[in-house]
Design a protein around this motif. Structure first.
Motif, PDB file in Angstrom:
ATOM      1  N   VAL A  21       0.853  -1.220   0.100  1.00  0.00           N
ATOM      2  CA  VAL A  21      -0.148   0.131  -0.083  1.00  0.00           C
ATOM      3  C   VAL A  21       0.692   1.264  -0.045  1.00  0.00           C
ATOM      4  O   VAL A  21       1.977   1.215   0.883  1.00  0.00           O
ATOM      5  N   TYR A  22       0.441   2.382  -1.018  1.00  0.00           N
ATOM      6  CA  TYR A  22       1.256   3.419  -0.765  1.00  0.00           C
ATOM      7  C   TYR A  22       0.188   4.513  -0.201  1.00  0.00           C
ATOM      8  O   TYR A  22      -0.989   4.618  -0.561  1.00  0.00           O
ATOM      9  N   LEU A  23       0.753   5.673   0.204  1.00  0.00           N
ATOM     10  CA  LEU A  23      -0.158   6.725   0.856  1.00  0.00           C
ATOM     11  C   LEU A  23       0.536   7.996   0.328  1.00  0.00           C
ATOM     12  O   LEU A  23       1.546   8.302   0.654  1.00  0.00           O
ATOM     13  N   ASN A  24      -0.513   9.080  -0.345  1.00  0.00           N
ATOM     14  CA  ASN A  24       0.092  10.099  -0.490  1.00  0.00           C
ATOM     15  C   ASN A  24       1.134  10.187  -1.655  1.00  0.00           C
ATOM     16  O   ASN A  24       2.125  10.997  -1.494  1.00  0.00           O
ATOM     17  N   GLY A  25       1.303   9.309  -2.516  1.00  0.00           N
ATOM     18  CA  GLY A  25       2.338   9.226  -3.498  1.00  0.00           C
ATOM     19  C   GLY A  25       3.628   8.559  -3.114  1.00  0.00           C
ATOM     20  O   GLY A  25       4.742   8.493  -3.652  1.00  0.00           O
ATOM     21  N   VAL A  26       3.776   7.774  -1.902  1.00  0.00           N
ATOM     22  CA  VAL A  26       4.922   7.576  -1.381  1.00  0.00           C
ATOM     23  C   VAL A  26       4.610   5.978  -0.859  1.00  0.00           C
ATOM     24  O   VAL A  26       3.553   5.657  -0.384  1.00  0.00           O
ATOM     25  N   GLY A  27       5.460   4.922  -1.178  1.00  0.00           N
ATOM     26  CA  GLY A  27       5.223   3.289  -0.554  1.00  0.00           C
ATOM     27  C   GLY A  27       6.612   3.043  -0.754  1.00  0.00           C
ATOM     28  O   GLY A  27       7.490   3.438  -1.213  1.00  0.00           O
ATOM     29  N   SER A  28       6.548   1.934   0.220  1.00  0.00           N
ATOM     30  CA  SER A  28       7.957   0.977   0.290  1.00  0.00           C
ATOM     31  C   SER A  28       7.526  -0.520   0.264  1.00  0.00           C
ATOM     32  O   SER A  28       6.221  -0.694   0.811  1.00  0.00           O
ATOM     33  N   TYR A  29       8.527  -1.162  -0.016  1.00  0.00           N
ATOM     34  CA  TYR A  29       8.290  -2.681   0.218  1.00  0.00           C
ATOM     35  C   TYR A  29       9.569  -3.311   0.580  1.00  0.00           C
ATOM     36  O   TYR A  29      10.799  -2.817  -0.185  1.00  0.00           O
ATOM     37  N   SER A  30       9.431  -4.345   1.259  1.00  0.00           N
ATOM     38  CA  SER A  30      10.948  -5.166   1.469  1.00  0.00           C
ATOM     39  C   SER A  30      10.624  -6.594   1.905  1.00  0.00           C
ATOM     40  O   SER A  30       9.217  -6.928   2.014  1.00  0.00           O
ATOM     41  N   PHE A  31      11.344  -7.444   1.840  1.00  0.00           N
ATOM     42  CA  PHE A  31      11.288  -8.619   1.957  1.00  0.00           C
ATOM     43  C   PHE A  31      12.684  -9.316   2.494  1.00  0.00           C
ATOM     44  O   PHE A  31      13.630  -8.657   2.365  1.00  0.00           O
TER      45      PHE A  31
END
Length: 69
Positions: A21-31
């Motif tokens: 999910v991203y909010l206000n044009g900003v998101g991140s993902y990690s694994f």
């Protein structure tokens, strides 16, 4: 493109798909990658897609190559 995002190109094949999910044009993902010596040198390519459910701001990132060291 495969994901039908105007003016964007799908560069890698979608062998694995996950969502964040991203909010206000900003998101991140990690694994996590386990500290297993047998994975050293493993290479994969990735690309991100961002879909805005309330606006016209869908986009695809550049493609990247990752190597486990």
């Amino acid at each position: 493109s495969l994901l039908q995002v105007p003016n964007c190109a799908t560069i890698v094949t979608p062998d694995f798909i996950d969502f964040a999910v991203y909010l206000n044009g900003v998101g991140s993902y990690s694994f996590a990658i386990p500290a297993t010596p047998g994975l050293a040198g493993f290479t994969w390519f990735n690309q991100a897609a961002a879909f805005d459910p309330v606006g016209p701001d869908d986009a695809l990132s550049n493609a990247n190559q990752a190597i486990v060291r």
